[in-house]
Design a protein around this motif. Structure first.
Motif, PDB file in Angstrom:
ATOM      1  N   VAL A   1       0.931  -1.087   0.053  1.00  0.00           N
ATOM      2  CA  VAL A   1      -0.155  -0.030  -0.050  1.00  0.00           C
ATOM      3  C   VAL A   1       0.758   1.267  -0.123  1.00  0.00           C
ATOM      4  N   ASN A   2       0.845   2.058  -0.974  1.00  0.00           N
ATOM      5  CA  ASN A   2       1.516   3.428  -1.012  1.00  0.00           C
ATOM      6  C   ASN A   2       0.562   4.430  -0.418  1.00  0.00           C
ATOM      7  N   CYS A   3       0.969   4.905   0.801  1.00  0.00           N
ATOM      8  CA  CYS A   3       0.303   5.703   1.547  1.00  0.00           C
ATOM      9  C   CYS A   3      -0.026   7.008   1.104  1.00  0.00           C
ATOM     10  N   ALA A   4       1.111   7.532   0.107  1.00  0.00           N
ATOM     11  CA  ALA A   4       1.233   8.722  -0.455  1.00  0.00           C
ATOM     12  C   ALA A   4       0.238   9.046  -1.556  1.00  0.00           C
ATOM     13  N   SER A   5      -0.071   7.559  -2.148  1.00  0.00           N
ATOM     14  CA  SER A   5      -0.880   7.688  -3.435  1.00  0.00           C
ATOM     15  C   SER A   5      -2.397   7.726  -3.245  1.00  0.00           C
ATOM     16  N   LEU A   6      -2.827   7.607  -2.183  1.00  0.00           N
ATOM     17  CA  LEU A   6      -4.390   7.171  -1.930  1.00  0.00           C
ATOM     18  C   LEU A   6      -4.818   8.634  -1.155  1.00  0.00           C
ATOM     19  N   PRO A   7      -5.982   9.112  -1.586  1.00  0.00           N
ATOM     20  CA  PRO A   7      -6.461  10.417  -0.997  1.00  0.00           C
ATOM     21  C   PRO A   7      -6.735  10.016   0.424  1.00  0.00           C
ATOM     22  N   ASP A   8      -6.861  11.154   1.382  1.00  0.00           N
ATOM     23  CA  ASP A   8      -7.145  10.892   2.661  1.00  0.00           C
ATOM     24  C   ASP A   8      -8.440  10.410   2.901  1.00  0.00           C
ATOM     25  N   THR A   9      -9.528  10.653   1.918  1.00  0.00           N
ATOM     26  CA  THR A   9     -10.817   9.870   1.980  1.00  0.00           C
ATOM     27  C   THR A   9     -10.975   8.705   1.784  1.00  0.00           C
ATOM     28  N   LEU A  10     -10.098   7.994   1.029  1.00  0.00           N
ATOM     29  CA  LEU A  10      -9.952   6.433   0.415  1.00  0.00           C
ATOM     30  C   LEU A  10      -8.997   5.587   1.399  1.00  0.00           C
ATOM     31  N   ILE A  11      -7.950   6.282   1.936  1.00  0.00           N
ATOM     32  CA  ILE A  11      -6.849   5.331   2.630  1.00  0.00           C
ATOM     33  C   ILE A  11      -7.673   4.530   3.970  1.00  0.00           C
ATOM     34  N   GLU A  12      -8.555   4.988   4.313  1.00  0.00           N
ATOM     35  CA  GLU A  12      -8.957   4.291   5.599  1.00  0.00           C
ATOM     36  C   GLU A  12      -9.917   2.921   4.981  1.00  0.00           C
ATOM     37  N   ALA A  13     -10.728   3.333   3.846  1.00  0.00           N
ATOM     38  CA  ALA A  13     -11.541   2.210   3.168  1.00  0.00           C
ATOM     39  C   ALA A  13     -10.542   0.991   2.742  1.00  0.00           C
ATOM     40  N   GLU A  14      -9.490   1.747   2.126  1.00  0.00           N
ATOM     41  CA  GLU A  14      -8.568   0.563   1.465  1.00  0.00           C
ATOM     42  C   GLU A  14      -7.706  -0.163   2.421  1.00  0.00           C
ATOM     43  N   LEU A  15      -7.263   0.489   3.360  1.00  0.00           N
ATOM     44  CA  LEU A  15      -6.627  -0.237   4.679  1.00  0.00           C
ATOM     45  C   LEU A  15      -7.566  -1.121   5.258  1.00  0.00           C
ATOM     46  N   PHE A  16      -8.589  -0.791   5.830  1.00  0.00           N
ATOM     47  CA  PHE A  16      -9.168  -1.372   6.841  1.00  0.00           C
ATOM     48  C   PHE A  16     -10.693  -1.822   6.447  1.00  0.00           C
ATOM     49  N   GLY A  17     -10.846  -1.420   5.271  1.00  0.00           N
ATOM     50  CA  GLY A  17     -12.173  -2.372   4.507  1.00  0.00           C
ATOM     51  C   GLY A  17     -13.487  -1.716   5.069  1.00  0.00           C
ATOM     52  N   TYR A  18     -14.350  -2.280   4.497  1.00  0.00           N
ATOM     53  CA  TYR A  18     -15.732  -1.450   4.887  1.00  0.00           C
ATOM     54  C   TYR A  18     -16.797  -2.618   4.679  1.00  0.00           C
TER      55      TYR A  18
END
Length: 648
Positions: A382-399
């Motif tokens: 996961v590249n934390c710099a390439s994901l917008p703040d609004t998406l990084i939570e959903a990408e990392l932790f799921g939904y």
């Protein structure tokens, strides 16, 4: 080892010993002098063992077996590096004290330059198994020994060390050298298997009973069917040196199409194939591979019963997995990083990788995953710099389903759960928003994750590797990075050198081109090398984008050079030249070797060696591998010299 006779002719052996004694005198040694030895300091010996970690790890069990065969003979088994420095020894207790009187212990060099004619130094100098018995030693002090030594080569034929049995001359046995040679060959074959575990390996011999023994030929082939390496027995059977065989197609060496051989091997696992060497000799062979390499549909044999389903025509072979061996390309700083990381593989210790953008942080993370017990589980980056703040939570932790508008049906498990059982690589962790740092900290503490919109915690078992180019301590002071998370992720911290600081550029170019040729379309048309002018240009580049920039430049240039013998200056992207210093009047590779002025010439052999190494390093723009090749030394020697110079 090649299939030479165990004992050379009496006349040949006498000549070899006479030449060795002549070299001893040229080194300024006197037969009657008492040897002055200074073993390496413990920290320096540890560094040397670390530089030779693969040899050391593979040799130790073989040494123990060899020692069991010669136990109670007043002798000891010794392992040295390529310069004759003893790395490890096993010996009979009643002989160890006698051995210590002549410096037969770890950290001492037994090169001819230091110890005169002796089995270790002479075997390394001649590149041949050697016996030096009693009075045949140059130094009188060493004539209490009889020694049998065999060099150890890596899969590419380069001498990387030696295995020796030294003992009391009264216990000398003519079969000792044969035991030592066979033990050295066991180490070589194990190194070969380890280096090419993911390649297609062919075991072959003209006699079926020799397959699976020390006398079998071993050849490794890439997914495209070209030769990667061959052991000494294979070279003996091919009748040609490795340099003349590298990148040769399977069909040219064995008279059968590569896909056809793989299909035949897959239909009858464990059974022997009949193949034909270029000399016309028929051999029996077994093909082994961890996973069937893909090959194009148009290359498969026609009218074959029950064929193995080929990969789609558009599918390219996957590049070999990145391992520590892949990344160990001769740079001393990189070797030190790999040595530290290797010590924590398989252990639940977080790794934090620092370094400028593009220095290969993800490559190191992938190598650590590949070398760990988690290798068969997922590696999720996961590249934390390439994901917008609004998406990084959903990408990392799921939904969960319906957690927010626009989410995919049935939700998403998230990257952390995807990595369960494997490795989670968080690149540019310094760019993670503070709110997500809090959630990540909780996941690392509780070993579970709660998806967005969910209430149930999902247990996870992940090894976390983080990387950043930022100064996290400064960010903690500024309040933009959590201190508790920092101390959770930095179990082991390593820093990767920038490309402009590395000394292994030619090897990196070769490795990257090799990987590109495995995965690029029409890769058979891409050159396998760059011109000397391009190498000179690369040596003058500042490489602001580091390894990522080098890989992109080589990929573009390789495509531009399709069909050419090598990548030339005219194939390089125009904008790349802006990152390079102006060319010198004389290219680095063309600078002549010049003698120092008479007044500046060294007064002794050590100063002479230092001067030669300095001149050669300067002539090769600091490239240790190139300097070592020109001098005929091992890289470890040049590394050790550089460390000595920096500590004085």
């Amino acid at each position: 080892m090649t299939q030479r006779s165990v004992t050379p002719s009496v006349m040949g052996r006498a000549d070899a010993l006479a030449q060795a004694h002549a070299r001893s005198r040229e080194f300024g040694l006197r037969a009657s002098e008492a040897p002055d030895f200074h073993p390496l300091q413990p920290f320096a010996l540890r560094d040397l063992v670390e530089l030779n970690r693969s040899l050391y790890a593979h040799a130790l069990p073989v040494m123990e077996t060899l020692h069991a065969q010669i136990v109670d003979t007043e002798s000891m088994v010794l392992l040295t590096d390529s310069n004759g420095v003893i790395l490890h020894s096993l010996g009979d207790s009643d002989f160890v004290e006698k051995a210590s009187r002549v410096a037969l212990c770890a950290g001492v060099s037994w090169s001819e330059a230091h110890r005169g004619t002796n089995a270790i130094g002479t075997a390394l100098a001649e590149g041949e198994p050697t016996v030096v018995h009693g009075g045949e030693h140059f130094l009188e002090a060493n004539r209490i020994l009889t020694c049998s030594c065999a060099p150890i080569a890596d899969p590419y034929g380069r001498t990387i060390g030696a295995l020796d049995v030294s003992g009391d001359p009264r216990g000398f046995h003519k079969h000792t050298l044969a035991l030592v040679r066979m033990s050295a060959q066991i180490i070589e074959n194990q190194l070969f298997a380890n280096q090419f575990g993911n390649a297609v390996r062919v075991r072959f011999h003209a006699r079926s009973e020799f397959i699976g023994t020390l006398f079998e030929g071993l050849a490794a082939f890439g997914a495209n069917g070209t030769l990667l390496a061959a052991n000494r027995s294979a070279l003996f059977q091919f009748g040609r040196p490795l340099d003349a065989l590298l990148a040769q197609p399977f069909e040219a060496l064995f008279g059968t199409a590569f896909p056809a051989a793989l299909q035949q091997a897959s239909r009858a696992p464990g059974e022997c194939l009949t193949l034909m060497l270029p000399s016309g000799v028929r051999v029996l062979a077994r093909a082994e591979y961890a996973a069937r390499p893909a090959f194009s549909a148009d290359a498969r044999p026609q009218h074959t019963a029950a064929p193995v389903p080929p990969a789609p025509a558009s599918c390219k072979p996957r590049a070999a997995a990145i391992t520590f061996a892949t990344l160990d390309t001769g740079d001393a700083r990189m070797a030190a990083v790999l040595g530290r990381v290797e010590k924590v593989r398989g252990r639940d210790i977080p790794l934090l990788v620092l370094g400028k953008t593009g220095t290969g942080k993800e490559w190191l993370a992938r190598a650590m995953h590949e070398e760990s017990p988690r290798r068969d589980a997922p590696f999720v980056a996961v590249n934390c710099a390439s994901l917008p703040d609004t998406l990084i939570e959903a990408e990392l932790f799921g939904y969960e389903d319906g957690a927010f508008t626009g989410a995919r049906k049935r939700g998403n498990v998230g990257k952390i759960v995807q990595a369960d059982g494997g490795t989670l690589f968080l690149d540019e962790i310094g760019d993670m928003p503070l709110a997500q740092q809090v959630r990540l900290m909780r996941v690392l503490q509780e070993r579970s994750v709660v998806p967005l919109g969910g209430t149930r915690a999902v247990p996870v078992d992940v090894r976390v590797v983080c990387a950043t180019h930022r100064n996290l301590r400064a960010m903690i002071e500024a309040g933009t990075f959590r201190e508790d998370l920092y101390y959770r992720i930095n179990g082991l911290v390593v820093t990767l050198p920038a490309l402009a600081e590395r000394t292994d550029l030619p090897v990196l170019v070769e490795r990257i081109l090799g990987r590109l040729r495995l995965v690029e379309p029409d890769s058979d048309r891409m050159p396998a090398r760059v011109s000397l002018e391009v190498l000179d240009c690369f040596a003058r580049c500042r490489w602001p984008g580091n390894l990522r920039q080098l890989a992109n430049v080589l990929r573009t240039a390789g495509i531009m050079a399709e069909g050419a013998a090598e990548i030339g200056l005219d194939h390089l992207p125009d904008d790349f030249l802006h990152d390079c210093e102006p060319p010198r009047d004389t290219p680095l590779h063309a600078l002549p070797a010049t003698d120092p002025p008479l007044a500046a010439r060294p007064a002794n052999m050590e100063e002479l060696q230092a001067t030669l190494i300095e001149q050669t390093l300067a002539r090769n723009n600091g490239n240790i591998s190139a300097a070592a090749r020109e001098l005929g030394l091992a890289r470890n020697t040049v590394y050790r010299y550089m460390r000595m110079r920096t500590t004085h």
